[in-house]
Design a protein around this motif. Structure first.
Motif, PDB file in Angstrom:
ATOM      1  N   ALA A   1      -5.100   5.332   1.716  1.00 24.46           N
ATOM      2  CA  ALA A   1      -4.045   4.376   2.071  1.00 24.46           C
ATOM      3  C   ALA A   1      -4.047   4.119   3.567  1.00 24.46           C
ATOM      4  O   ALA A   1      -3.875   2.967   4.009  1.00 24.46           O
ATOM      5  CB  ALA A   1      -2.689   4.890   1.626  1.00 24.46           C
ATOM      6  N   ALA A   2      -4.279   5.147   4.361  1.00 24.66           N
ATOM      7  CA  ALA A   2      -4.316   4.974   5.818  1.00 24.66           C
ATOM      8  C   ALA A   2      -5.475   4.075   6.231  1.00 24.66           C
ATOM      9  O   ALA A   2      -5.325   3.203   7.103  1.00 24.66           O
ATOM     10  CB  ALA A   2      -4.419   6.330   6.496  1.00 24.66           C
TER      11      ALA A   2
ATOM     12  N   SER B   1       4.543   9.616  -3.232  1.00 25.37           N
ATOM     13  CA  SER B   1       5.378  10.696  -2.707  1.00 25.37           C
ATOM     14  C   SER B   1       5.868  10.322  -1.316  1.00 25.37           C
ATOM     15  O   SER B   1       5.104   9.893  -0.471  1.00 25.37           O
ATOM     16  CB  SER B   1       4.591  12.005  -2.672  1.00 25.37           C
ATOM     17  OG  SER B   1       3.419  11.840  -1.906  1.00 25.37           O
ATOM     18  N   ALA B   2       7.141  10.449  -1.096  1.00 24.35           N
ATOM     19  CA  ALA B   2       7.776  10.012   0.153  1.00 24.35           C
ATOM     20  C   ALA B   2       7.267  10.824   1.333  1.00 24.35           C
ATOM     21  O   ALA B   2       7.177  12.045   1.287  1.00 24.35           O
ATOM     22  CB  ALA B   2       9.280  10.139   0.041  1.00 24.35           C
ATOM     23  N   GLY B   3       6.922  10.108   2.393  1.00 30.36           N
ATOM     24  CA  GLY B   3       6.520  10.745   3.633  1.00 30.36           C
ATOM     25  C   GLY B   3       5.062  11.156   3.697  1.00 30.36           C
ATOM     26  O   GLY B   3       4.596  11.576   4.737  1.00 30.36           O
ATOM     27  N   HIS B   4       4.315  11.027   2.622  1.00 34.12           N
ATOM     28  CA  HIS B   4       2.908  11.433   2.617  1.00 34.12           C
ATOM     29  C   HIS B   4       2.037  10.195   2.428  1.00 34.12           C
ATOM     30  O   HIS B   4       2.227   9.428   1.493  1.00 34.12           O
ATOM     31  CB  HIS B   4       2.640  12.413   1.490  1.00 34.12           C
ATOM     32  CG  HIS B   4       3.353  13.713   1.656  1.00 34.12           C
ATOM     33  ND1 HIS B   4       4.679  13.806   1.922  1.00 34.12           N
ATOM     34  CD2 HIS B   4       2.898  14.989   1.600  1.00 34.12           C
ATOM     35  CE1 HIS B   4       5.043  15.065   2.016  1.00 34.12           C
ATOM     36  NE2 HIS B   4       3.966  15.816   1.822  1.00 34.12           N
ATOM     37  N   VAL B   5       1.078  10.008   3.342  1.00 31.47           N
ATOM     38  CA  VAL B   5       0.150   8.886   3.248  1.00 31.47           C
ATOM     39  C   VAL B   5      -1.234   9.459   3.003  1.00 31.47           C
ATOM     40  O   VAL B   5      -1.724  10.285   3.776  1.00 31.47           O
ATOM     41  CB  VAL B   5       0.150   8.041   4.544  1.00 31.47           C
ATOM     42  CG1 VAL B   5      -0.846   6.913   4.448  1.00 31.47           C
ATOM     43  CG2 VAL B   5       1.537   7.513   4.833  1.00 31.47           C
TER      44      VAL B   5
ATOM     45  N   VAL C   1       0.836  -1.197   0.000  1.00 28.65           N
ATOM     46  CA  VAL C   1       0.000   0.000   0.000  1.00 28.65           C
ATOM     47  C   VAL C   1       0.873   1.251   0.000  1.00 28.65           C
ATOM     48  O   VAL C   1       0.588   2.235  -0.673  1.00 28.65           O
ATOM     49  CB  VAL C   1      -0.966  -0.011   1.215  1.00 28.65           C
ATOM     50  CG1 VAL C   1      -1.660   1.323   1.366  1.00 28.65           C
ATOM     51  CG2 VAL C   1      -1.977  -1.127   1.063  1.00 28.65           C
ATOM     52  N   LEU C   2       1.955   1.228   0.755  1.00 27.92           N
ATOM     53  CA  LEU C   2       2.871   2.369   0.828  1.00 27.92           C
ATOM     54  C   LEU C   2       3.971   2.213  -0.215  1.00 27.92           C
ATOM     55  O   LEU C   2       5.153   2.295   0.085  1.00 27.92           O
ATOM     56  CB  LEU C   2       3.492   2.470   2.230  1.00 27.92           C
ATOM     57  CG  LEU C   2       2.527   2.721   3.371  1.00 27.92           C
ATOM     58  CD1 LEU C   2       3.253   2.660   4.698  1.00 27.92           C
ATOM     59  CD2 LEU C   2       1.845   4.073   3.191  1.00 27.92           C
ATOM     60  N   HIS C   3       3.583   1.983  -1.427  1.00 28.20           N
ATOM     61  CA  HIS C   3       4.534   1.736  -2.512  1.00 28.20           C
ATOM     62  C   HIS C   3       5.517   2.895  -2.628  1.00 28.20           C
ATOM     63  O   HIS C   3       5.128   4.054  -2.513  1.00 28.20           O
ATOM     64  CB  HIS C   3       3.781   1.544  -3.830  1.00 28.20           C
ATOM     65  CG  HIS C   3       4.615   1.008  -4.915  1.00 28.20           C
ATOM     66  ND1 HIS C   3       5.321   1.823  -5.771  1.00 28.20           N
ATOM     67  CD2 HIS C   3       4.897  -0.255  -5.287  1.00 28.20           C
ATOM     68  CE1 HIS C   3       5.983   1.089  -6.624  1.00 28.20           C
ATOM     69  NE2 HIS C   3       5.740  -0.176  -6.361  1.00 28.20           N
ATOM     70  N   PRO C   4       6.815   2.593  -2.880  1.00 29.53           N
ATOM     71  CA  PRO C   4       7.804   3.670  -2.944  1.00 29.53           C
ATOM     72  C   PRO C   4       7.573   4.661  -4.079  1.00 29.53           C
ATOM     73  O   PRO C   4       8.130   5.742  -4.072  1.00 29.53           O
ATOM     74  CB  PRO C   4       9.131   2.953  -3.126  1.00 29.53           C
ATOM     75  CG  PRO C   4       8.833   1.525  -3.318  1.00 29.53           C
ATOM     76  CD  PRO C   4       7.405   1.299  -2.997  1.00 29.53           C
ATOM     77  N   ALA C   5       6.746   4.335  -5.049  1.00 32.02           N
ATOM     78  CA  ALA C   5       6.481   5.261  -6.145  1.00 32.02           C
ATOM     79  C   ALA C   5       5.629   6.436  -5.673  1.00 32.02           C
ATOM     80  O   ALA C   5       5.562   7.466  -6.343  1.00 32.02           O
ATOM     81  CB  ALA C   5       5.788   4.538  -7.283  1.00 32.02           C
TER      82      ALA C   5
END
Length: 127
Positions: free
Chosen positions: A103-104, A95-99, A89-93
């Motif tokens: 997704a949450a 934006s980093a640091g933003h959920v 779900v938190l795929h690295p593609a």
């Protein structure tokens, strides 16, 4: 004479008599097996078991205060799967640091389902 002995005797008779007696040998074997089945059914109905019944497989009782192997495998395996699903779900593609909110929610749902499965298994095991 046991059923195995009856089958062996019929096979030997078939070899000795030849193919001309196939029907007679088969009918005799079926009749003897039918009689044995009738004896077993009658014995079971009247509560007199004269033959050896297979033993039921006994389930070991859980030791109080001790976690079983199945529970450990389920717990570790399900947590590993939940971590993998969370990583997907938190795929690295993204934006980093933003959920994102979606997704949450999905991550929370994954962990809630894993928790429910583990609690249900633990409750079932101890009942």
């Amino acid at each position: 004479m046991s059923i195995r002995d009856e089958v062996r005797a019929s096979a030997a008779a078939h070899r000795d008599l030849g193919p001309g007696y196939d029907t007679a040998v088969a009918e005799g074997l079926v009749e003897r097996i039918g009689e044995e089945i009738d004896k077993r059914v009658d014995a079971r109905l009247h509560g007199q078991v004269h033959y050896q019944t297979p033993r039921p497989r006994l389930r070991r009782e859980p030791v109080p205060g001790r976690i079983g192997f199945g529970a450990v495998v389920l717990a570790l395996g399900s947590m590993g799967m939940a971590i993998g699903a969370t990583a997907a779900v938190l795929h690295p593609a993204d934006s980093a640091g933003h959920v994102s909110g979606g997704a949450a929610v999905l991550i929370a749902l994954i962990w809630i389902v894993i928790g429910v499965v583990n609690v249900a298994y633990a409750r079932y095991r101890w009942l």
